[in-house]
Design an enzyme around this catalytic site. Structure first.
Site: not given
Length: 915
Positions: A718, A735
């Protein structure tokens, strides 16, 4: 004066709360905040009086004139506004600057943003009525309830007493409008966060040119747990919008109708949606609560005679359709109102207002200065001094942030360093010498790889990442910064900490940083001067500078109230890298780079490193020792780790989060915990090489701070935030995570299951809107956009749902302040960010330390690239720790949340077990 913009008569639908004798009102009292340190700087001085007025009777226009309203100036009706000046009240929300961005474009003038407890009522009256500084007011969303003075601040008084100024309340602001006039606030039949509804409306001007009803393409995003009880609406308040059905939609379900919102640039996914639905049936959560269908919910209200409006949904969300049209309509309402009004003079102190514009970074840095509007020369004095009748920045922000000059001008007291860069390029060399792993191992891996770094793009598929940067201690400019927050930083309103600096000769110097680490780093970078021609032709953005990590606890320098837990590791640690090797995985090229102060002919490091590099052969690549256990642990416990919290405690904590969400305290909470294992003597580099082999990632990294006995082995997929040489900011939050399948068919099924999971879409959407807000604080109005929304990326062990947000940085904002505006990454906190971090501090039992922070670089030319520290092993003083967690939303299942959290530890815990 009587004024009405919407004259249509309305027949109430079956709205939730109407004829509901068993409504559960939210008590009109201050909620007790977990942790005990939630900010309550200001309570309405006349809140009790305002409540008495609500209880006694509903206000009628004009009865306050001469008391609170200040002096009125009469004049002929004015010309239509050239631009609209908005006072935007921020209820400590994480979506306020999405509204700011929309209004900046639509109004032709940037709003002035103030938090709900920053100005006294006297200040506000002066700005509104004596100075005539604003044309309308927008009240933002926010956590909590309008029944709690600490949550709503001055907003109730604005709604009660500013009857002659157009006001739009969003979500909490909408509920405040209802509550101010006597309506009850109750729990919704179910919390709705990051999910969409179809809306019907009465056609009033706020909804002009917007369709209505089922299949109308008018879909809105909702973030709320509380609602206005429709049965309790007084005659002064008229419902103007409501949900059109019992269905709550996921984002991808809206794509069936090609309802693509303005700010989202992606394409329809109807084909995949239909295919998955046909094979797997319904994927949506039940719409029934306690065995009964949910009633329709009031989604919009207006005052019968005042120009006050409220909408329960979020028009500023990336997934709301016609959201921009609503703000345009509110501008027209404002223009029409002042065109007909004679309450103010036609010249409403335009130049005064222009000078007061607070930039989008004002909330972060406590600076009050001119926005982007031009100001006549004779008014320049207003740029240098705050308004005499009141200050925007009260003590709270001054204590938390201090005052920063946002222009990149070196303070006279600081000595500038003029850096020159020398570099060499070797075409198509990387694979010939064994690739990045072999280059690092042979050139930097000796002596236990002490004081080395490696930003390792070990997963480059599909253009995820392209460059790797590596290096170690060596040059004259090398130094190490080690920062620890002071004990006082654990208390609300305190900041600062101790910095230890070690130079290339091994000498150390310590100092106390009263302004904090971010400001020190900012001044350091601003003191470095360069020639752009030195790096012309280089395809990457890091040419040397600071490389290291920012720990989660530095949130106290970014607006958080305090830290409940002290980190055992330093709160920030950076090398100043003056010699480095860069690998371009796309072209297979290798670069060597060396920084020096001033002009120099020294090339010793370049010469020596070139010889070593060219001597490497692909056949010399060192292999990992294959004599390891074939066993693979399915959980960190099997790998010998012990958890800070048992399964039962973690599940219980998820339930606490769900209770906070139900009560409106948060929309999403990223709950985490830590796993620890004593490891004694290990080879940390070997551990990292095993981790990158098992779980290659685009934002992986190795950092070894030898004197701190600290090694960081990260396989993060990420990106937190990047700023490139063109001034483009990019965030890529993750997410939604699911394990890979054992077969191709199962793997594809799981991938689609994640793609169309309503829960995971809701998680992702909430964080996308949060990151849009964070970028909106420092980006040019109208530039923040979402080129990729909820795309599934596949890695060695998991599928993840990833979105991309971009914007153009404002020219007067520094690189470090961009990071401060968004740190910690919203994917690791939840939304609204400040309230969520406070709640999480009260639930979590230990410091996150480096986990949830960021690793990356700050280049000397003001670019940066930082990851989110997840899927990471931190080795500190013979102990290995792994942090893991997940986003808790209203749709979360506590047991499944625990299983997802454990899933995220598999790759790092197995890498440790194999040592």
């Amino acid at each position: 004066m009587s004024f009405s913009l919407c004259s249509s008569e309305l027949t109430y639908p079956n709205i939730e709360g109407l004829r509901n004798t068993k409504a559960n009102p939210v008590a009109s009292k201050s909620f007790r905040r977990a942790g005990g340190y939630i900010k309550k700087h200001y309570f309405l001085s006349s809140y009790s009086d305002a409540k008495k007025m609500v209880i006694a009777s509903h206000l009628v226009p004009g009865h306050l004139e001469g008391s609170f309203m200040g002096k009125r100036r009469q004049a002929e009706p004015r010309r239509k506004l050239e631009f609209v000046r908005t006072l935007l009240i921020d209820n400590y929300d994480s979506y306020t600057y999405n509204i700011y961005q929309e209004l900046s474009v639509i109004n032709g003038s940037a709003p002035v943003v103030v938090r709900n407890d920053e100005l006294t009522w006297e200040n506000i009256c002066s700005f509104l009525y004596e100075e005539g500084a604003f044309d309308n007011i927008v009240i933002s969303p926010g956590p909590g309830s309008p029944t709690c003075p600490a949550d709503i601040g001055v907003c109730l008084q604005l709604l009660l007493e500013c009857w002659d100024i157009p006001i739009l309340g969003v979500c909490l602001g909408h509920q405040a409008l209802g509550y101010a006039h006597g309506a009850q606030i109750i729990h919704a039949s179910e919390p709705i966060h990051g999910r969409l509804s179809e809306i019907e409306h009465d056609g009033c001007k706020l909804f002009s040119d917007i369709p209505s009803g089922r299949n109308s393409r008018f879909k809105v995003v909702r973030y709320h747990s509380l609602v206005i009880d429709g049965e309790s609406l007084p005659k002064e308040l008229i419902p103007i919008a409501w949900t059109s059905s019992d269905d709550i939609l996921s984002f991808y379900e809206t794509q069936k109708f090609d309802a693509i919102p303005d700010a989202y640039e992606g394409k329809s996914v109807q084909e995949n949606f239909d295919s998955f639905s046909a094979r797997n049936g319904s994927y949506r959560a039940s719409r029934h609560v306690n065995g009964t269908k949910s009633r329709k919910v009031v989604m919009g209200i207006r005052h019968a005679t005042w120009p006050h409006y409220g909408v329960q949904f979020h028009p500023e969300s990336v997934a709301t359709t016609y959201g921009r049209q609503i703000f345009k309509n509110f501008r027209e309402i404002t223009e029409d109102y002042w065109l007909q009004s004679s309450s103010f003079s036609s010249d409403r102190n335009i130049h005064y207002t222009a000078s007061m514009q607070v930039p989008h970074v004002n909330r972060l840095f406590g600076a009050v200065h001119t926005g982007r509007q031009s100001v006549k020369k004779e008014d320049n004095r207003l740029n240098r001094e705050a308004p005499s009748n009141g200050q925007f920045m009260q003590g709270a922000d001054q204590r938390n942030f201090g005052f920063f000059d946002m222009i990149n001008v070196l303070p006279p007291s600081m000595g500038a360093k003029f850096l020159r860069l020398k570099w060499r390029k070797f075409d198509h060399l990387a694979s010939e010498v064994g690739g990045a792993r072999n280059i690092f191992s042979e050139l930097l891996g000796g002596n236990r790889a002490e004081n080395t770094f490696w930003l390792d793009s070990s997963s480059t598929e599909k253009g995820r990442a392209r460059f790797s940067f590596m290096g170690g201690k060596g040059g004259d400019l090398w130094k190490q910064l080690t920062f620890r927050l002071s004990e006082e930083s654990d208390a609300a309103g305190k900041r600062g900490g101790h910095l230890l600096i070690e130079d290339a000769e091994g000498s150390t110097n310590s100092k106390f940083l009263e302004e904090g680490f971010f400001e020190y780093l900012n001044k350091e970078l601003l003191s470095l001067c360069h020639e752009e021609k030195d790096f012309e032709g280089l395809p990457f953005d890091f040419y040397g500078g600071f490389i290291g990590y920012i720990g989660y606890n530095l949130k106290v320098e970014c607006g958080a109230a305090a830290n409940a837990h002290k980190s055992t590791t330093p709160d920030a640690c950076f090398f100043f890298a003056d010699n480095l090797i860069v690998i371009d995985h796309h072209s297979d090229d290798v670069y060597m780079m060396s920084l020096h102060e001033g002009n120099t002919t020294k090339t010793q490091w370049l010469d020596d490193t070139e010889k070593k590099l060219l001597s490497l052969k692909g056949s010399a690549t060192r292999k990992l020792d294959e004599r390891i256990s074939k066993a693979v642990a399915n959980s960190p416990h099997e790998a010998g780790f012990h958890s800070e919290k048992s399964r039962e405690q973690y599940v219980s904590d998820v339930e606490k989060c769900l209770k906070y969400i139900k009560d409106g305290e948060s929309y999403e909470l990223c709950l985490t915990t830590q796993f620890r294992k004593s490891i004694g003597e290990v080879d940390p580099l070997r551990l990292y090489l095993r981790l990158r082999e098992r779980n290659p990632a685009p934002y992986a990294s190795w950092l070894n701070f030898s004197k701190e006995k600290l090694c960081i082995c990260s396989s993060s997929p990420e990106r937190f935030l990047r700023l490139d040489r063109n001034g483009i900011l990019e965030a890529k939050p993750i997410k939604g995570t699911i394990a890979r399948g054992a077969t191709l068919e199962e793997d594809e099924r799981l991938k689609l299951q994640l793609q169309y999971s309503e829960k995971d879409q809701a998680e992702n959407l909430m964080i996308v809107d949060l990151l849009r807000n964070d970028l909106g604080r420092v980006c040019e109005p109208g530039t923040v956009h979402v080129p990729h929304l909820m795309e599934v990326e596949s890695y060695a062990t998991v599928h993840t749902m990833v979105s991309t947000i971009r914007g153009k940085k404002q020219s007067n904002v520094s690189a470090v302040h961009c990071v401060q505006a968004a740190f910690p990454g919203g994917s690791m906190t939840g939304a609204p960010k400040l309230r969520s971090m406070e709640l999480l501090d009260s639930i979590e039992s230990c410091s996150r330390g480096i986990y949830s922070g960021s690793i990356g670089f700050f280049s000397y030319n003001q670019t940066f690239d930082l990851n989110i520290v997840i899927r990471t092993v931190v080795i500190h003083e013979d102990e290995a720790s792994i942090g893991a967690g997940g986003a808790i939303v209203a749709l979360s299942d506590p047991e499944k949340e625990y299983e997802e959290m454990v899933l995220k530890t598999r790759a790092p815990s197995n890498a440790v077990m194999e040592q």
